[in-house]
Design an enzyme around this catalytic site. Structure first.
Site, mmCIF file in Angstrom:
data_model
loop_
_atom_site.group_PDB
_atom_site.id
_atom_site.type_symbol
_atom_site.label_atom_id
_atom_site.label_comp_id
_atom_site.label_asym_id
_atom_site.label_seq_id
_atom_site.Cartn_x
_atom_site.Cartn_y
_atom_site.Cartn_z
ATOM 1 N N VAL A 55 4.092 2.946 0.517
ATOM 2 C CA VAL A 55 3.631 1.611 0.126
ATOM 3 C C VAL A 55 2.830 1.025 1.274
ATOM 4 O O VAL A 55 3.342 0.828 2.382
ATOM 5 C CB VAL A 55 4.825 0.704 -0.215
ATOM 6 C CG1 VAL A 55 4.337 -0.687 -0.610
ATOM 7 C CG2 VAL A 55 5.652 1.320 -1.329
ATOM 8 N N ASP A 56 1.543 0.731 1.016
ATOM 9 C CA ASP A 56 0.652 0.296 2.086
ATOM 10 C C ASP A 56 -0.234 -0.833 1.587
ATOM 11 O O ASP A 56 -1.228 -0.610 0.896
ATOM 12 C CB ASP A 56 -0.198 1.477 2.562
ATOM 13 C CG ASP A 56 -1.051 1.122 3.770
ATOM 14 O OD1 ASP A 56 -0.914 -0.006 4.275
ATOM 15 O OD2 ASP A 56 -1.856 1.960 4.200
ATOM 16 N N SER A 57 0.109 -2.069 1.952
ATOM 17 C CA SER A 57 -0.696 -3.221 1.535
ATOM 18 C C SER A 57 -2.011 -3.297 2.304
ATOM 19 O O SER A 57 -2.877 -4.101 1.971
ATOM 20 C CB SER A 57 0.094 -4.516 1.754
ATOM 21 O OG SER A 57 0.417 -4.679 3.125
#
Length: 408
Positions: free
Chosen positions: A213-215
């Site tokens: 998960v990488d914003s």
């Protein structure tokens, strides 16, 4: 500062003295403690007798140092040869010195708090390790003494000497850096720990995956091999080919416009950009985080999807496959700048090419180079996790990482 004085009659005395104190005044304090007349005392620091008019700072005495006290009176000389120090800082009789310190519970307690390595050597049975620590500390003190002498020479230099003033400025800057580091180590030690990236369990087209998960990534990415494993290559739109550029570049083989992903117990539609990258399996980027109203809750350590209709926990480090650490190197090295996606029109097609968009933390060439560095450093005898940490610390510089590993 506090110093320790070991007398010839097997006593250990702790004194609180000023670094600028002269040796004669230290002897006066010892006369009260030991009843040995000042004129009969001899103070030895690293095997050299300290003269009465010398100051402790000029001798290089620092906090926690050990000074030997002997006497010209035969009554007080018993055991001097056993408890003395050699010119290189090692003990003449390490077993006797070791046992002597063990018998002083107060001093041993202080060492456990201020110098655990030395305390363990005193309590252990390895005399070689004990001697090596004494020698190393002696060299460190000599080095510190040389630095202090150089600094003193700079301070006494011509104030109009430009080079000297630059060195003084650098000395002050370095001192501020060291103080900042010490404050961080004391008040914010967790900042020196390795940060584990955020992963959750997902299913892509029914296949379980560990999703990164990488914003900071503008698009959701899946590798070609992962897409093939999930049975999605049949939906690959090759009109969306090109090059993703960031800290390096990676080939874009196409786009999958929609496929189901399962988060928790609920299915969501998802769009993927497919990369020909061996270092990245599946990255859940900002486009889908926004589309499905996701929240990254670091307090509860969960990913909330659909405005909170489902929550899944972030994986602990032990649950993350080792090979995924390669992905983390991109984040740790600050590779979060947006990359460019150059879409190419399919040969012979009249369709309008897809618009350019952004992408981050994608770089197969960089990953391949980093993996080669990891392998070379591991061949020197270091484990993978330690090598990755060293490379991260020095932004991928192999030579500096090797120096750090050997020096540590």
């Amino acid at each position: 500062m506090k110093i320790t004085v070991m007398t010839a009659d097997e006593r250990i005395i702790s004194l609180d003295v000023d670094p600028q104190e002269i040796v004669e005044n230290v002897k006066a304090l010892l006369e009260v403690e030991t009843q040995v007349p000042l004129q009969q005392q001899q103070l030895l620091y690293h095997g050299r007798e300290a003269r009465n008019n010398e100051r402790l700072s000029s001798l290089g005495v620092v906090e926690g140092d050990l000074i030997m006290m002997t006497s010209t009176d035969i009554r007080f000389r018993t055991g001097t040869d056993n408890l003395g120090l050699n010119p290189d800082g090692s003990a003449v009789n390490p077993r006797a010195l070791q046992q002597h310190i063990r018998n002083d519970s107060h001093l041993l307690s202080q060492l456990r708090q201020s110098d655990q390595e030395f305390a363990q050597a005193i309590l252990g049975d390895n005399l070689d390790a004990f001697q090596n620590i004494l020698r190393r500390r002696h060299q460190e003190r000599l080095q510190q003494q040389r630095i202090q002498q150089e600094q003193l020479a700079l301070l006494n230099a011509d104030p109009f000497d430009i080079d000297a003033q630059r060195k003084i400025e650098e000395m002050i800057r370095q001192r501020n850096v060291d103080e900042n580091w010490e404050n961080a180590l004391e008040h914010n030690p967790e900042s020196f720990a390795r940060v584990v990236m955020l992963y959750v369990d997902m299913e892509v087209n029914g296949v379980p995956l560990k999703a990164f998960v990488d914003s900071g990534a503008q698009m959701t990415i899946i590798s070609r091999s992962c897409a093939e494993r999930c049975g999605l290559l049949r939906l690959l739109d090759k009109r969306y080919t090109g090059i993703a550029r960031g800290v390096g570049q990676s080939a874009i083989v196409g786009r999958i416009h929609v496929a189901p992903i399962k988060i928790g117990t609920i299915y969501y539609p998802c769009t993927f950009t497919v990369l020909d990258s061996p270092d990245l399996e599946f990255l859940f980027g900002l486009d889908m985080l926004r589309k499905h109203q996701c929240e990254i809750d670091l307090k509860q350590n969960v990913l909330r999807v659909g405005g909170g209709e489902v929550s899944v926990p972030f994986l602990q480090e032990k649950d993350i496959p080792t090979q995924f650490l390669v992905e983390e190197k991109f984040a740790n090295q600050g590779a979060s700048a947006s990359a460019e996606l150059s879409s190419a029109k399919k040969a012979g097609s009249s369709s309008t090419p897809a618009p350019s968009t952004g992408l981050s933390q994608v770089n197969s060439t960089q990953g391949s180079n980093q993996e080669s560095k990891i392998i070379r450093l591991m061949e020197l005898g270091f484990d993978r996790a330690t090598v990755i940490q060293a490379l991260t610390l020095f932004n991928g510089n192999e030579e500096q990482a090797a120096g750090y590993l050997f020096g540590g």
